[in-house]
Each structure stands twice: as structure tokens, then as C-alpha cells.
Design a protein around this motif. Structure first.
Motif, PDB file in Angstrom:
ATOM      1  N   GLU A 148       0.854  -1.195   0.000  1.00 11.11           N
ATOM      2  CA  GLU A 148       0.000   0.000   0.000  1.00 11.11           C
ATOM      3  C   GLU A 148       0.891   1.248   0.000  1.00 11.11           C
ATOM      4  N   LYS A 149       0.451   2.254  -0.747  1.00  9.24           N
ATOM      5  CA  LYS A 149       1.246   3.479  -0.853  1.00  9.24           C
ATOM      6  C   LYS A 149       0.853   4.432   0.281  1.00  9.24           C
ATOM      7  N   LEU A 150       1.835   4.942   0.975  1.00  9.30           N
ATOM      8  CA  LEU A 150       1.541   5.936   2.021  1.00  9.30           C
ATOM      9  C   LEU A 150       1.331   7.295   1.352  1.00  9.30           C
ATOM     10  N   PRO A 151       0.653   8.216   2.040  1.00 10.00           N
ATOM     11  CA  PRO A 151       0.515   9.564   1.486  1.00 10.00           C
ATOM     12  C   PRO A 151       1.899  10.175   1.269  1.00 10.00           C
ATOM     13  N   SER A 152       2.026  11.071   0.305  1.00 11.41           N
ATOM     14  CA  SER A 152       3.319  11.728   0.092  1.00 11.41           C
ATOM     15  C   SER A 152       3.653  12.570   1.324  1.00 11.41           C
ATOM     16  N   VAL A 153       4.948  12.847   1.483  1.00 12.25           N
ATOM     17  CA  VAL A 153       5.399  13.674   2.611  1.00 12.25           C
ATOM     18  C   VAL A 153       4.649  14.997   2.610  1.00 12.25           C
ATOM     19  N   ARG A 154       4.492  15.571   1.422  1.00 11.63           N
ATOM     20  CA  ARG A 154       3.828  16.874   1.306  1.00 11.63           C
ATOM     21  C   ARG A 154       2.365  16.768   1.758  1.00 11.63           C
ATOM     22  N   ASN A 155       1.663  15.755   1.247  1.00 10.55           N
ATOM     23  CA  ASN A 155       0.242  15.611   1.581  1.00 10.55           C
ATOM     24  C   ASN A 155       0.023  15.356   3.074  1.00 10.55           C
ATOM     25  N   LEU A 156       0.847  14.463   3.623  1.00  9.42           N
ATOM     26  CA  LEU A 156       0.653  14.134   5.038  1.00  9.42           C
ATOM     27  C   LEU A 156       0.998  15.342   5.915  1.00  9.42           C
ATOM     28  N   SER A 157       2.019  16.087   5.539  1.00  5.64           N
ATOM     29  CA  SER A 157       2.383  17.255   6.355  1.00  5.64           C
ATOM     30  C   SER A 157       1.258  18.289   6.316  1.00  5.64           C
ATOM     31  N   ARG A 158       0.614  18.417   5.155  1.00  4.77           N
ATOM     32  CA  ARG A 158      -0.491  19.355   5.043  1.00  4.77           C
ATOM     33  C   ARG A 158      -1.695  18.852   5.875  1.00  4.77           C
ATOM     34  N   LEU A 159      -1.977  17.559   5.715  1.00  6.56           N
ATOM     35  CA  LEU A 159      -3.114  16.950   6.421  1.00  6.56           C
ATOM     36  C   LEU A 159      -2.974  17.092   7.933  1.00  6.56           C
ATOM     37  N   LEU A 160      -1.762  16.879   8.430  1.00 11.03           N
ATOM     38  CA  LEU A 160      -1.568  16.876   9.889  1.00 11.03           C
ATOM     39  C   LEU A 160      -1.129  18.243  10.411  1.00 11.03           C
ATOM     40  N   ASN A 161      -0.918  19.167   9.476  1.00  9.38           N
ATOM     41  CA  ASN A 161      -0.473  20.502   9.849  1.00  9.38           C
ATOM     42  C   ASN A 161       0.845  20.465  10.618  1.00  9.38           C
ATOM     43  N   VAL A 162       1.804  19.734  10.045  1.00 14.47           N
ATOM     44  CA  VAL A 162       3.156  19.694  10.619  1.00 14.47           C
ATOM     45  C   VAL A 162       4.148  19.998   9.489  1.00 14.47           C
ATOM     46  N   SER A 163       5.405  20.204   9.847  1.00 15.74           N
ATOM     47  CA  SER A 163       6.391  20.571   8.827  1.00 15.74           C
ATOM     48  C   SER A 163       6.741  19.368   7.949  1.00 15.74           C
ATOM     49  N   LEU A 164       7.254  19.665   6.758  1.00 14.57           N
ATOM     50  CA  LEU A 164       7.700  18.608   5.850  1.00 14.57           C
ATOM     51  C   LEU A 164       8.752  17.729   6.522  1.00 14.57           C
ATOM     52  N   MET A 165       9.678  18.361   7.264  1.00 16.39           N
ATOM     53  CA  MET A 165      10.771  17.601   7.861  1.00 16.39           C
ATOM     54  C   MET A 165      10.259  16.613   8.914  1.00 16.39           C
ATOM     55  N   THR A 166       9.187  16.999   9.607  1.00 14.00           N
ATOM     56  CA  THR A 166       8.622  16.107  10.633  1.00 14.00           C
ATOM     57  C   THR A 166       8.178  14.795   9.997  1.00 14.00           C
ATOM     58  N   VAL A 167       7.434  14.909   8.893  1.00 16.23           N
ATOM     59  CA  VAL A 167       6.966  13.704   8.214  1.00 16.23           C
ATOM     60  C   VAL A 167       8.149  12.958   7.576  1.00 16.23           C
ATOM     61  N   PHE A 168       9.039  13.712   6.970  1.00 20.05           N
ATOM     62  CA  PHE A 168      10.204  13.105   6.310  1.00 20.05           C
ATOM     63  C   PHE A 168      10.994  12.236   7.289  1.00 20.05           C
ATOM     64  N   HIS A 169      11.245  12.777   8.474  1.00 22.90           N
ATOM     65  CA  HIS A 169      11.999  12.012   9.465  1.00 22.90           C
ATOM     66  C   HIS A 169      11.238  10.769   9.921  1.00 22.90           C
ATOM     67  N   ALA A 170       9.916  10.916  10.061  1.00 24.04           N
ATOM     68  CA  ALA A 170       9.106   9.756  10.475  1.00 24.04           C
ATOM     69  C   ALA A 170       9.236   8.641   9.431  1.00 24.04           C
ATOM     70  N   TYR A 171       9.136   9.007   8.151  1.00 22.88           N
ATOM     71  CA  TYR A 171       9.264   8.008   7.077  1.00 22.88           C
ATOM     72  C   TYR A 171      10.667   7.393   7.062  1.00 22.88           C
ATOM     73  N   GLU A 172      11.632   8.238   7.360  1.00 22.23           N
ATOM     74  CA  GLU A 172      13.008   7.766   7.391  1.00 22.23           C
ATOM     75  C   GLU A 172      13.185   6.700   8.480  1.00 22.23           C
ATOM     76  N   MET A 173      12.593   6.974   9.651  1.00 14.10           N
ATOM     77  CA  MET A 173      12.689   6.014  10.746  1.00 14.10           C
ATOM     78  C   MET A 173      11.967   4.707  10.389  1.00 14.10           C
ATOM     79  N   LEU A 174      10.812   4.834   9.733  1.00 13.90           N
ATOM     80  CA  LEU A 174      10.058   3.632   9.340  1.00 13.90           C
ATOM     81  C   LEU A 174      10.859   2.811   8.337  1.00 13.90           C
ATOM     82  N   GLU A 175      11.589   3.496   7.471  1.00 12.80           N
ATOM     83  CA  GLU A 175      12.412   2.769   6.506  1.00 12.80           C
ATOM     84  C   GLU A 175      13.557   2.055   7.212  1.00 12.80           C
ATOM     85  N   HIS A 176      14.132   2.745   8.203  1.00 10.88           N
ATOM     86  CA  HIS A 176      15.204   2.142   8.977  1.00 10.88           C
ATOM     87  C   HIS A 176      14.715   0.874   9.679  1.00 10.88           C
ATOM     88  N   GLU A 177      13.456   0.902  10.124  1.00 11.27           N
ATOM     89  CA  GLU A 177      12.871  -0.280  10.783  1.00 11.27           C
ATOM     90  C   GLU A 177      12.406  -1.334   9.782  1.00 11.27           C
TER      91      GLU A 177
END
Lengths: 498, 498
Positions: free
Chosen positions: B34-63
């Protein structure tokens, strides 16, 4: 006191406050003699005007739910507790528990079971929508418990699968196929009674402010469930063709519902059957607005004439319908077994919820029911049940036709267990109930079946639960009391509601 | 994708996003590929910065939970589905159901049962915290089902009382009195297993943003329940005296909890017993901050030496403790019976919730259990059970002492069913599990027992479920595999976690 107000619902804030407090009182969640917050405090807490709260309290006083004492405050009336005596026993002599009142809960209403479970000794329960013992295949079921408990102990030693016993999920496929529902064991979830299905669907998909549509009148516990989820509830009235779908269509335009609950076949409480035309329209609406339909089907097997139209689920190709089939109303309520059918990610998510909720339905009750579906027993049982219930329905309609007052109306259901009666608008079925209880007869006052603006002049009687001779007596007595009530209260009622 | 963010929780937004998505993947609620929302879309949806989502995805990839493909997006990894094969079967070939993905749910995590219920054929389940058949009084229970189904059919023909069979609520009083819990039938609610009690308490008293405290590690399904309610979860680590109450006291200063969940006696998963001193402190804290204590007591009857300290409920004079007693772990899991004890308005409200949830526990399973409490059977059963489980615990500890690697540590529980093992921090129990499964042995990887910052180097094994000879073999093989794993992965792990 925590009250969720919805400022966009189209229902006045006064009415929302009134109905929230009324619900809590009628559910026994606010207790006899308990002091309500002052008008000032509640208005501050809810961020509404003083007059809004004042009017709500005034309406509650008019309904005799609260008592306002000058200079002292507003208190819950004693009368409201007539169904809740058991509760006060818990509370006596424990002042140290007072702090608990400050613990807010997410339970605005829990009316139904309290009303149904009041210990009524020596009362002929026309209120009970269940089968009489003689209509239930108890010997057959007993034998199954016996045999199963001798042959195989796994039901006692194992947590069963969360989704339900795989053999039972397999065994019910022909039954559902006979209802034109083509499904697979992976798409079936076995419940601890179908009520649990309503609760699971609500707790999985409906949250605060989500828009839910209910039929009006409706099975009361449905209101309890969706209110507990903080949903914004809209109601659509039913007529002789079931839910008025054109009314629903207008509603969808302004506020697309996340979920539409319907009990289309021999609806509880009215006995109405939704027409084929409306079933199709309803499904189309759900498809247009990406809504879930929760189709509750408790009694479609109990028909007295021609078979009712097929379920909405049987026409559903896109996974909009979550279908509930309880067996309490046509096999046995004691087994507490229900089936939920859904597909796609809906079933995945609902099985997840079931696991969180109770880790699974007991295996032993599932095993006891299994042979009913895997053998020919169901096909033997149903025709007999239909015949016997038809006889009971005819009996009750006959008594009503002959002896009920002319200004009372009732439905003539072609199936199910219930008849819905309507008094002239000025009369209050709860007052009548107080009279019939004195003579040992209970029924379901209809106001609990209304989610929003309650109507007080309806009631439901059930023709399936009593011994047939007792049923005859009870309905005859009921008609006499109905005459007395309408006659005695004519003037009072007119005065009160002027 | 709906994610509740709490900006005052002290947990970073990145971590909240990471753990929400990880939970959904590990629960099978987000599917393979399943495709996750893009970093841009999720950051807009959750009203957080791009870097916040980017780092979260980075950690998920590391795991290794997601895979990022340049120019295409971020996808759920195939690996994450190793426990969820069954699900994909449901989804195949039904593209018309895609709209369902747009229906938001209130189910952020449903990990536990999926992990436990994966069909593991020919696997020695050290993962299963339940009793072996030989430890369950199946013959006795079978006889009860048989006798009851012969003598009295009411259990099949009636909806039982929502609160539970009154005879059973009466019959358990001496048992609870023997545990210094003085209660009355009005203050007991019979559940469809004690898991339902956790869910009922949560759905009645805990809502979005309410502060809930869990022990860490904790019984995983508890996390599922409170996450489903949208609670803000804080964790308090346990040591050899149980929950570190001084840690909790500090937490209360900044954010008084609405509810504190504890499993003080032979805690699942660690087997720890909370000291008397801490029990008293915990109760005092709850009184100071008007908090509810949810005391989950599944295994206090299974002690191998001296009797454990009395329950917190037995010391509770002000109605702070809601006490849960499941019988699955010491009589039979198949009956799905649990007891909830509470007083004041708490019990009233919880019975209301139970009615909404499922209209009541099946009467037949309650009737089957009744003679166990009303006769002397329980007193005969418990000493034998303790003796047999002690023998099993000793056996497993002996094998571990002799053959487990020196850098692995484990608890030596004085009761209950489980042992908690800790690998060196760099090692991942899920990787070990992949190895042991290949040799037909399962255990519970410990990371599911952590609500916030997951730790991956723990695991739980249970000494009660397997046939005793199989248990001996399985633990011996497990130790061998543990040696191999630590040896083989030494360099890799050190490299990966540098």
C-alpha cells in the motif's frame, strides 16, 4: 456533567441540553434527588447563554423529570427512578464515593436494557421481543451441548479464533446463499449476539461529530450505541414502505452520512418492510455519498405471507453494506450468537475491533449452534415457527380489532414479532404503562425509540414471548385498560397539552 | 490516514507519526504494497512541517517497515505482513472495494490478537499464555454443561441479566472474600472474558486526549484498547517491585491521569509482583488526583511460594479501584468469563455500557462455571494447579540456567505463567523469532508490550501451554537457537546499530 453540543446540527442548543439531561435521567445515570448544576454554572461550562440552560431546565420540569426548588436548585425527580430501584441499593451509605461524580464518562444514554431488564415479577411481558420457550428448539440445543461436551473438549480449553469458529463460518454459507448473499468464511465475523455488531461497527467507524442516520422510530439500543460514540444523529421517518428515502436524499445533499442504519425487514419496533424500490434507492445513495449501510436483519426469516424482498446486502457489489444477522429472534437468545458479513478492509478492521473488544465469542456456544446450520434442522424449524407466530399475530390483531378503542391505530405486520400502536397525540404511553403495570402487564413505551424529538403516544407490544393463553388474556386486559385510560385522561391530557 | 497528534504529550510529533504508522502496519491495517501519502500531503493533512513527516518516514524505513522508491513514493514493505497472510486472501480481485480505504476508522492499532492468532501449524507455542488441557478441569466442566442442559433450559431460552447471572454473582462472594475483597452481587459485573472489562472501562471513562498510565512493558492488548479510545498514553517502567510509583508521582504532578492500569500480581509479561509498599502508594496517589485504578488480576491465584500481597482493591475504601478477575488463566479460557468489581456510580455506568455493548454474557457459560464456585471444586483445583505449574516453571528455569547464553537475562517469577527474557540491547527479538519459527517454536516478541518507545530486545515465553515433554524440548531448542542467533548476528547487529 459533560454534554456534547453540535452547533451545526440544526437542533437548538436548548433541545440538545434538554435531551442530554433527559437521556441521563431516563438511563439512571443521573440519580434520584441528585442536584443538577446551577443554570449559571452549566451555561458557563457549555459556553451557552443563561436563557438556553434556563429553558432546557424549564422543559425538563414540564416533563416532570426534574424539580426546581426556589433558592435551593434543580433536582432529579423521584418518579424518574421507577425503573431503577435496584440502583439506589448500591449507593446507600457510601458518601466516600462522592468523588466519582466528578469523573466524566462517555455514556450519555443507556436506556434500553434498563427499561427491559427491570425485575418485573408476575408481569405478563408484552414488552419482551423474544420467543416463548415452546418456540425455541431447546431440546435439540441441549442435546448438542451434551454431545459436544462429551466428544471434544477444545471448546473449554482454547481461546477460539477471534473471527469465530471456522466450521460454523463454513456451515452458515448455504443459509446465507439461500438469502442470495454470496459470501465466504473470511467475510463472516461471529458475534456475541448481533447487538455487539452494532457496537463494533460504531466503535470502529463512527466518532464524535460523524453523521449517522437512523430510522424513526428505531430499535432503542441503536440510539444508545451511536450516542455513546458522540455521533451527530439524524433521523428519517418511516412509512408503510420503510425508510423515506427521498427524505434521506435531501439530507445527504446537505450532510452526507458516514453511516446509515436500517432494519428493513419487519422493522423493530414497527414491523414495516422496506420496499424493493427503496432498497435499491438506498444502496444507490450510499454509493453516491460513500456511506456505509448497516443492515440489521433479525427477523427476515419470520414471514407470514410471501417472502420479503431480498436483503440490501444481496444487491451490494461494492462493499457498502455491513450485514448483521442475529439468531436470537428465530433460534435462541440464550446462545448469544450473531453473524456480521462485510468485505474488503471493512471485515479486516471489524475483526481487529472484535479482538480488542473481547478476544472472541465463546467457542462452546458456537459449537452448540453449529449442527443447527450444518444439518437440516433449520429448514425443519422455520416453517413451524412461522406458522405458530402467524397464529399468534392473528390472535392479537383479532383482539385489537374487536376491542381496542377506535381512535387507537396499529400496524398489521406480515412478519417479525411486534405490533406498533399509536394513541391520539395528546396521550402519553408512559402514563398508560403505569396503569397496565398495576394490573401486571408491561409493554415498550415508544418514546425510547425516538433519537431526537421524542413522541410519547406510541407503544410496542410483542406477540411472541408469552404463553399463548396468557397472551390472549394480557391483550384483552390491555385493551380494557386502554379504554379506561383514554376515557379517564381525556380532559386532563387536553388541558396539559394546551 | 487519520492520525491523532498530541502537541502537549512530550513525545515528538515525528515519533507520534512514526509510531502511528508502525502500529497500523504491524496490525495489518495498512497492507503490503500500500502506498503511504506523500510527505507533502501528510504534512499538510496533519499541519506539521515537511521535515517532521520526512523524518518519520526515514525512521520507518530504517525499521524496514516501509520502502521508499525514488520518484514513486513510500510503500508498506512486504516483510511486515508475515503475520497477516490470511488478510490478503480477502482483498484479492475486488477493485470495486477501493472506496473503503477512504473511510476513516477509530482503530489505530490492533496488534495483539493478530500476532497470537496467526495460524501456526505444527508450532510449539511458547507464545501462548494459557493452560495446557491437562491443567484444565475439562471433565468437570463438561459434566456441568451436560447436567445444566438436561435440568434447566432457561439458559437457552432467555436473554440473561445484563449484569450477569445473579446466582453466579452470589456464588463468587466467598472466593473474593478469601482475597479480602468484600463486595456484593450488585457490585459485580460478569464479562465475556476479562478483556471485555478493559474495553468497557476504556469506552466508558476514557476519551480522546484523556491521560492514561500504563506499566511498561504491558499486556499488549491494553495498548490496543486505549489507543482505540484516542487516549494520551504515558508509561511508567516496572522494576522488581512492580510499577515505579515515584516515577508515576512525578508524572501526576504535571498531568494527573484519569486512569492508571496495573497488573500488579505476576504481571503479564514480566511475572513481577508489586510490593505492598507500592500498592499503598499507588492507591494514595489515585486518591490525591481523583484517578481510577484499573487493577487487572488474572493470575494472583497461581503462586509458587508464599501468597502474594493483597489486591489493591482489598485496600480501597473510596471506590478508586475497578477490579478485573479473569478465569481464563486458572480455570478455562473457553468459557470466556471474567468478573468486574466496582462500586458507586462506576458499577452503574459500567453495567450500562455492558448492555450497550452486547446485552449480556451468555447464560449458559455462566451456568457451567457456577458449580465451580458454589462447590468445593475451586479449592481442590487450585493447589494441584499451583504444584503442576511450579514444576513447569522450575523445569524451564533449570534449562535456561544450564543452556541459555550468559548475556541473556530473564525473570524468575514466583507465580503466573510467563518468563520475560532480555537479550543484549543490539539484538532484535523479531529476527530471532523468524529463526525459531523455522524450527517450529513461537514466542511473543517483546516490542508489542511497549506503548511508546518500543524496545526490541525482549521476549516472553510461557511455561503453561505446552505438553510438559514438548515444553522441555522446545525450551532446549530455543536455547540452542538463541546461542546461534547471538553468535551469528553479533557483527551485523553491532554494525547496524552503530
Amino acid at each position: 456533567m459533560h454534554i456534547d453540543l453540535d452547533r451545526h446540527s440544526g437542533i437548538t442548543l436548548t433541545e440538545q441540553i434538554r435531551s442530554s439531561i433527559a437521556d441521563r435521567i431516563q438511563s439512571g445515570l443521573l440519580q434520584e434527588g441528585e442536584k443538577l448544576p446551577s443554570v449559571r454554572n452549566l451555561s458557563r461550562l457549555l459556553n451557552v447563554s443563561l436563557m438556553t440552560v434556563f429553558h432546557a431546565y424549564e422543559m425538563l420540569e414540564h416533563e416532570k423529570l426534574v424539580l426546581r426548588i426556589q433558592g435551593k436548585g434543580t433536582f432529579v425527580q423521584e418518579k424518574s427512578l421507577r425503573f431503577n430501584e435496584w440502583k439506589t441499593q448500591n449507593q446507600l451509605g457510601k458518601p466516600t464515593l462522592d468523588w466519582q461524580n466528578s469523573v466524566a464518562d462517555y455514556l450519555p444514554r443507556a436506556q434500553y436494557w434498563r427499561m427491559m431488564q427491570t425485575p418485573l415479577v408476575d408481569v405478563a411481558k408484552l414488552s419482551m421481543a423474544a420467543l416463548h420457550t415452546s418456540l425455541i428448539p431447546t431440546e435439540w440445543l441441549s442435546k448438542q451441548f451434551y454431545q459436544y461436551s462429551q466428544v471434544d473438549n477444545t471448546a473449554l480449553t482454547e481461546y477460539g479464533p477471534v473471527q469465530g469458529d471456522s466450521k460454523l463460518r463454513e456451515a452458515v454459507l448455504p443459509y446465507f446463499r439461500s438469502k442470495n448473499i454470496v459470501t465466504s468464511p473470511n467475510e463472516i465475523l461471529i458475534l456475541n449476539g448481533s447487538q455487539q455488531g452494532i457496537d463494533l461497527v460504531a466503535s470502529t467507524f463512527v466518532g464524535p461529530g460523524d453523521c449517522v442516520v437512523l430510522e424513526e422510530p428505531v430499535y432503542p439500543c441503536t440510539i444508545d450505541v451511536f450516542r455513546k460514540r458522540g455521533a451527530t444523529i439524524y433521523t428519517v421517518p418511516i412509512d408503510e414502505e420503510g425508510m423515506q428515502v427521498d427524505h434521506l436524499a435531501k439530507l445527504c445533499d446537505s450532510r452526507p452520512p458516514k453511516l446509515i442504519y436500517t432494519n428493513p425487514t419487519f422493522q423493530n419496533p414497527t414491523g414495516t418492510v422496506m420496499s424493493m424500490r427503496r432498497r435499491v434507492q438506498l444502496l444507490e445513495l450510499a454509493q453516491s455519498y460513500n456511506s456505509i449501510i448497516l443492515e440489521d436483519d433479525a427477523t427476515s426469516d419470520i414471514y407470514f405471507g410471501t417472502e420479503p424482498p431480498p436483503s440490501i446486502k444481496s444487491m451490494d457489489t461494492r462493499g457498502h453494506v455491513i450485514y448483521l444477522k442475529g439468531i436470537s429472534k428465530f433460534i435462541s437468545p440464550g446462545c448469544r450468537i450473531g453473524f456480521l458479513i462485510a468485505d474488503g478492509t471493512f471485515i479486516t478492521r471489524l475483526v481487529g475491533s472484535k479482538g480488542i473488544s473481547d478476544l472472541g465469542t465463546p467457542l462452546i456456544t458456537q459449537k452448540a449452534i453449529l449442527p443447527f446450520f450444518s444439518s437440516n434442522q433449520l429448514n425443519k424449524h422455520l416453517p413451524v415457527l412461522r406458522e405458530k407466530l402467524k397464529e399468534r399475530r392473528n390472535l392479537v390483531l383479532q383482539i385489537l380489532n374487536h376491542t381496542a378503542p377506535k381512535n387507537v391505530h396499529w400496524t398489521k405486520p406480515d412478519g417479525g414479532l411486534n405490533i406498533w400502536l399509536t394513541l391520539p397525540p395528546a396521550f402519553h404511553a408512559e402514563d398508560l404503562h403505569a396503569n397496565t403495570l398495576k394490573e401486571g402487564i408491561s409493554f415498550l413505551p415508544g418514546h425510547v425509540c425516538f433519537a431526537a424529538q421524542q413522541q410519547f403516544h406510541h407503544l410496542r407490544i410483542c406477540f411472541s414471548y408469552l404463553d399463548i393463553h396468557l397472551l390472549e388474556q394480557a391483550v384483552t386486559t390491555f385493551c380494557r385498560l386502554l379504554h379506561d385510560f383514554l376515557h379517564t385522561n381525556r380532559h386532563t391530557q387536553q388541558f396539559m397539552h394546551m
